[in-house]
Design a protein around this motif. Structure first.
Motif, PDB file in Angstrom:
ATOM      1  N   LYS A 148      -6.607   4.121  -3.015  1.00  0.00           N
ATOM      2  CA  LYS A 148      -6.210   4.066  -1.613  1.00  0.00           C
ATOM      3  C   LYS A 148      -4.808   3.494  -1.493  1.00  0.00           C
ATOM      4  N   ALA A 149      -4.181   3.807  -0.366  1.00  0.00           N
ATOM      5  CA  ALA A 149      -2.803   3.353  -0.146  1.00  0.00           C
ATOM      6  C   ALA A 149      -2.495   3.398   1.340  1.00  0.00           C
ATOM      7  N   THR A 150      -1.390   2.769   1.701  1.00  0.00           N
ATOM      8  CA  THR A 150      -0.858   2.833   3.061  1.00  0.00           C
ATOM      9  C   THR A 150       0.510   3.485   3.001  1.00  0.00           C
ATOM     10  N   PHE A 151       0.670   4.547   3.757  1.00  0.00           N
ATOM     11  CA  PHE A 151       1.923   5.304   3.771  1.00  0.00           C
ATOM     12  C   PHE A 151       2.671   4.976   5.061  1.00  0.00           C
ATOM     13  N   GLN A 167       7.615   4.146   2.443  1.00  0.00           N
ATOM     14  CA  GLN A 167       7.028   2.991   1.763  1.00  0.00           C
ATOM     15  C   GLN A 167       5.552   3.287   1.513  1.00  0.00           C
ATOM     16  N   ILE A 168       5.156   3.298   0.247  1.00  0.00           N
ATOM     17  CA  ILE A 168       3.772   3.579  -0.134  1.00  0.00           C
ATOM     18  C   ILE A 168       3.223   2.348  -0.835  1.00  0.00           C
ATOM     19  N   ASP A 169       2.296   1.644  -0.185  1.00  0.00           N
ATOM     20  CA  ASP A 169       1.664   0.452  -0.741  1.00  0.00           C
ATOM     21  C   ASP A 169       0.309   0.862  -1.315  1.00  0.00           C
ATOM     22  N   MET A 170       0.213   0.877  -2.643  1.00  0.00           N
ATOM     23  CA  MET A 170      -0.989   1.351  -3.318  1.00  0.00           C
ATOM     24  C   MET A 170      -1.850   0.200  -3.813  1.00  0.00           C
ATOM     25  N   THR A 171      -3.150   0.422  -3.789  1.00  0.00           N
ATOM     26  CA  THR A 171      -4.105  -0.485  -4.420  1.00  0.00           C
ATOM     27  C   THR A 171      -4.529   0.121  -5.743  1.00  0.00           C
ATOM     28  N   LEU A 172      -4.328  -0.600  -6.841  1.00  0.00           N
ATOM     29  CA  LEU A 172      -4.633  -0.105  -8.170  1.00  0.00           C
ATOM     30  C   LEU A 172      -6.113  -0.335  -8.508  1.00  0.00           C
ATOM     31  N   TYR A 174      14.310  -2.719  10.574  1.00  0.00           N
ATOM     32  CA  TYR A 174      13.452  -1.599  10.214  1.00  0.00           C
ATOM     33  C   TYR A 174      12.325  -1.474  11.246  1.00  0.00           C
ATOM     34  N   ARG A 175      11.987  -0.240  11.557  1.00  0.00           N
ATOM     35  CA  ARG A 175      10.914   0.027  12.518  1.00  0.00           C
ATOM     36  C   ARG A 175      10.016   1.126  11.971  1.00  0.00           C
ATOM     37  N   THR A 176       8.714   0.897  12.023  1.00  0.00           N
ATOM     38  CA  THR A 176       7.758   1.878  11.520  1.00  0.00           C
ATOM     39  C   THR A 176       7.655   3.051  12.485  1.00  0.00           C
ATOM     40  N   LEU A 177       7.995   4.242  11.992  1.00  0.00           N
ATOM     41  CA  LEU A 177       7.923   5.456  12.801  1.00  0.00           C
ATOM     42  C   LEU A 177       6.618   6.202  12.578  1.00  0.00           C
ATOM     43  N   TYR A 178       6.041   6.039  11.399  1.00  0.00           N
ATOM     44  CA  TYR A 178       4.791   6.736  11.087  1.00  0.00           C
ATOM     45  C   TYR A 178       4.024   5.903  10.073  1.00  0.00           C
ATOM     46  N   GLU A 179       2.717   5.802  10.268  1.00  0.00           N
ATOM     47  CA  GLU A 179       1.870   5.054   9.341  1.00  0.00           C
ATOM     48  C   GLU A 179       0.535   5.761   9.212  1.00  0.00           C
ATOM     49  N   ALA A 180      -0.006   5.787   8.004  1.00  0.00           N
ATOM     50  CA  ALA A 180      -1.295   6.433   7.752  1.00  0.00           C
ATOM     51  C   ALA A 180      -1.982   5.747   6.582  1.00  0.00           C
ATOM     52  N   GLN A 181      -3.314   5.772   6.611  1.00  0.00           N
ATOM     53  CA  GLN A 181      -4.117   5.289   5.505  1.00  0.00           C
ATOM     54  C   GLN A 181      -4.501   6.479   4.629  1.00  0.00           C
TER      55      GLN A 181
END
Length: 237
Positions: A137-140, A72-77, A169-176
């Motif tokens: 920027k985005a959240t991966f 899941q990639i949440d991007m800021t435009l 669903y469970r977050t296994l990895y997250e990065a900015q």
């Protein structure tokens, strides 16, 4: 004539399907060269009917990384709005694409806890997705989709029995992720491995070699016994 043609087509179809199943091991080195060669004969037919797949299936125990994953990639435009990209997407077609994207997501999950290779795929995927929309920027996130247990499956509560409920669903990895105007992508991990692996990280892949032994083994007083003539050599694996 019609029955003959139909029979020949059925024989060819069963031959192609049998070869595809028997030559699927997930490892070409472990597959018979004969089967790999036979698979090349109906290769175009298997691809046409979307049967060019790996037919080897594995048991699942529902462990942390023994489930389906989704990126899941949440991007800021640039205009301040947001856009979300899912890998694999929901209801993607053909199904072969979903399997391939799922394999990609599994590669991200399997690298969690290994500092040497953990950021490689997230950084590359984020850069590829952010570049077309010039996102700064985005959240991966890599999320595991956990299966239902028997109690939840029987529950009349839809939030428990729904296999696609958000709680499954469970977050296994997250990065900015930050992308510069020149296209350089920087990634900062924000997830905690201890929270994923339960503190002890017993299932985490080792990132460092074990410390060397402080004492050397005692020398043998006698030479190892030779095998009897004609005896098969003993495996050292």
């Amino acid at each position: 004539m019609v029955r003959t043609v139909v029979s020949l087509l059925l024989v060819f179809h069963l031959f192609a399907l049998g070869v595809a199943a028997l030559s699927s091991s997930g490892n070409d080195q472990a597959t018979s060269p004969l089967m790999l060669g036979l698979r090349q004969i109906p290769a175009w037919y298997l691809q046409l009917l979307d049967m060019d797949l790996n037919y080897k299936f594995y048991l699942t125990y529902g462990e942390i990384f023994d489930v389906d994953q989704q990126l899941q990639i949440d991007m800021t435009l640039p205009d301040g709005s947001t856009k979300q990209v899912l890998i694999p997407e929901e209801n993607i077609w053909p199904h072969t694409r979903e399997l391939r994207y799922q394999t990609l997501a599994a590669g991200v999950a399997n690298a969690v806890g290994n500092d040497a290779i953990e950021p490689l795929l997230p950084q590359a995927l984020s850069g590829a997705v952010m570049a077309p929309v010039k996102s700064p920027k985005a959240t991966f996130r890599c999320r595991g989709h956990f299966v239902l247990n028997m109690d939840d499956a029987r529950s009349p509560d839809l939030t428990l029995s729904d296999p696609f409920n958000e709680r499954r669903y469970r977050t296994l990895y997250e990065a900015q992720v930050v992308r510069s105007e020149e296209g350089l992508v920087n990634l900062v991990k924000t997830s905690d491995d201890d929270a994923i692996f339960g503190g002890a990280a017993t299932n985490a892949p080792a990132t460092t070699a074990p410390p060397p032994s402080s004492t050397a083994p005692a020398p043998r007083s006698t030479a190892p016994a030779l095998p009897a003539p004609g005896a098969a050599p003993r495996s050292t694996r």
